[in-house]
Design a protein around this motif. Structure first.
Motif, PDB file in Angstrom:
ATOM      1  N   PRO A  45       0.841  -1.197   0.000  1.00 11.64           N
ATOM      2  CA  PRO A  45       0.000   0.000   0.000  1.00 11.64           C
ATOM      3  C   PRO A  45       0.876   1.246   0.000  1.00 11.64           C
ATOM      4  N   LEU A  46       0.406   2.299  -0.621  1.00 11.19           N
ATOM      5  CA  LEU A  46       1.137   3.572  -0.637  1.00 11.19           C
ATOM      6  C   LEU A  46       0.596   4.480   0.459  1.00 11.19           C
ATOM      7  N   TYR A  47       0.279   3.878   1.582  1.00 13.96           N
ATOM      8  CA  TYR A  47      -0.184   4.575   2.784  1.00 13.96           C
ATOM      9  C   TYR A  47       0.160   3.660   3.960  1.00 13.96           C
ATOM     10  N   GLY A  48       0.049   4.157   5.135  1.00 17.75           N
ATOM     11  CA  GLY A  48       0.312   3.341   6.329  1.00 17.75           C
ATOM     12  C   GLY A  48       1.754   2.898   6.434  1.00 17.75           C
ATOM     13  N   ASP A  49       1.949   1.672   6.928  1.00 16.28           N
ATOM     14  CA  ASP A  49       3.304   1.183   7.192  1.00 16.28           C
ATOM     15  C   ASP A  49       4.001   0.593   5.972  1.00 16.28           C
ATOM     16  N   GLY A  50       3.311   0.493   4.831  1.00 18.73           N
ATOM     17  CA  GLY A  50       3.932  -0.004   3.602  1.00 18.73           C
ATOM     18  C   GLY A  50       4.281  -1.472   3.629  1.00 18.73           C
ATOM     19  N   ALA A  51       3.594  -2.256   4.465  1.00 15.78           N
ATOM     20  CA  ALA A  51       3.849  -3.699   4.557  1.00 15.78           C
ATOM     21  C   ALA A  51       3.659  -4.368   3.192  1.00 15.78           C
ATOM     22  N   ILE A  52       4.346  -5.469   2.981  1.00 15.28           N
ATOM     23  CA  ILE A  52       4.258  -6.214   1.719  1.00 15.28           C
ATOM     24  C   ILE A  52       3.108  -7.216   1.813  1.00 15.28           C
ATOM     25  N   TRP A  53       2.299  -7.274   0.729  1.00 15.58           N
ATOM     26  CA  TRP A  53       1.143  -8.161   0.668  1.00 15.58           C
ATOM     27  C   TRP A  53       1.207  -9.001  -0.602  1.00 15.58           C
ATOM     28  N   VAL A  54       0.479 -10.119  -0.586  1.00 16.48           N
ATOM     29  CA  VAL A  54       0.400 -11.018  -1.739  1.00 16.48           C
ATOM     30  C   VAL A  54      -1.064 -11.323  -1.998  1.00 16.48           C
ATOM     31  N   ARG A  55      -1.444 -11.313  -3.279  1.00 15.78           N
ATOM     32  CA  ARG A  55      -2.831 -11.602  -3.664  1.00 15.78           C
ATOM     33  C   ARG A  55      -2.789 -12.412  -4.966  1.00 15.78           C
ATOM     34  N   PRO A  56      -3.668 -13.395  -5.121  1.00 11.57           N
ATOM     35  CA  PRO A  56      -3.721 -14.128  -6.390  1.00 11.57           C
ATOM     36  C   PRO A  56      -4.003 -13.169  -7.555  1.00 11.57           C
ATOM     37  N   ALA A  57      -3.279 -13.355  -8.663  1.00  6.32           N
ATOM     38  CA  ALA A  57      -3.447 -12.482  -9.820  1.00  6.32           C
ATOM     39  C   ALA A  57      -4.879 -12.513 -10.347  1.00  6.32           C
ATOM     40  N   ALA A  58      -5.517 -13.674 -10.307  1.00  4.48           N
ATOM     41  CA  ALA A  58      -6.897 -13.770 -10.783  1.00  4.48           C
ATOM     42  C   ALA A  58      -7.805 -12.853  -9.970  1.00  4.48           C
ATOM     43  N   MET A  59      -7.552 -12.737  -8.678  1.00  8.00           N
ATOM     44  CA  MET A  59      -8.349 -11.859  -7.825  1.00  8.00           C
ATOM     45  C   MET A  59      -7.983 -10.397  -8.099  1.00  8.00           C
ATOM     46  N   TRP A  60      -6.712 -10.118  -8.310  1.00  8.86           N
ATOM     47  CA  TRP A  60      -6.253  -8.767  -8.604  1.00  8.86           C
ATOM     48  C   TRP A  60      -6.961  -8.227  -9.847  1.00  8.86           C
ATOM     49  N   ASN A  61      -7.081  -9.062 -10.865  1.00  8.05           N
ATOM     50  CA  ASN A  61      -7.645  -8.644 -12.153  1.00  8.05           C
ATOM     51  C   ASN A  61      -9.161  -8.712 -12.234  1.00  8.05           C
ATOM     52  N   GLU A  62      -9.813  -9.276 -11.241  1.00  6.30           N
ATOM     53  CA  GLU A  62     -11.253  -9.488 -11.384  1.00  6.30           C
ATOM     54  C   GLU A  62     -12.044  -8.189 -11.362  1.00  6.30           C
ATOM     55  N   GLU A  63     -13.223  -8.269 -11.937  1.00  2.00           N
ATOM     56  CA  GLU A  63     -14.171  -7.157 -11.873  1.00  2.00           C
ATOM     57  C   GLU A  63     -15.151  -7.454 -10.750  1.00  2.00           C
TER      58      GLU A  63
END
Length: 80
Positions: A45-63
């Protein structure tokens, strides 16, 4: 399945994205799950503590549909 994963990879590029709720994120890498080979998006995130996250690409791209409006979950807004 591999062909689908490759197509997903091509749709996600490093850079800044806006989540449908308004916050901004930076995609740092595209990776693969070590067991399933599922394409994963590594981002922060470009806010808060900037922690690293992982998300499935299919979920990232979904509508998603919210309040009767269909939109991308994350929309590319430019290079970081």
């Amino acid at each position: 399945m591999e062909k689908q994963s490759t197509q997903i990879d091509e749709k996600i590029v490093k850079g800044r994205y806006r989540h449908f709720k308004g916050n901004e994120y930076e995609v740092i890498y595209i990776g693969r799950h070590s067991e399933t080979l599922e394409t994963m998006v590594i981002y922060r995130p470009l806010y808060g503590d900037g922690a690293i996250w992982v998300r499935p690409a299919a979920m990232w791209n979904e509508e998603i549909t919210r309040n009767g409006k269909t939109q991308k979950r994350f929309e590319y807004i430019g290079k970081a």
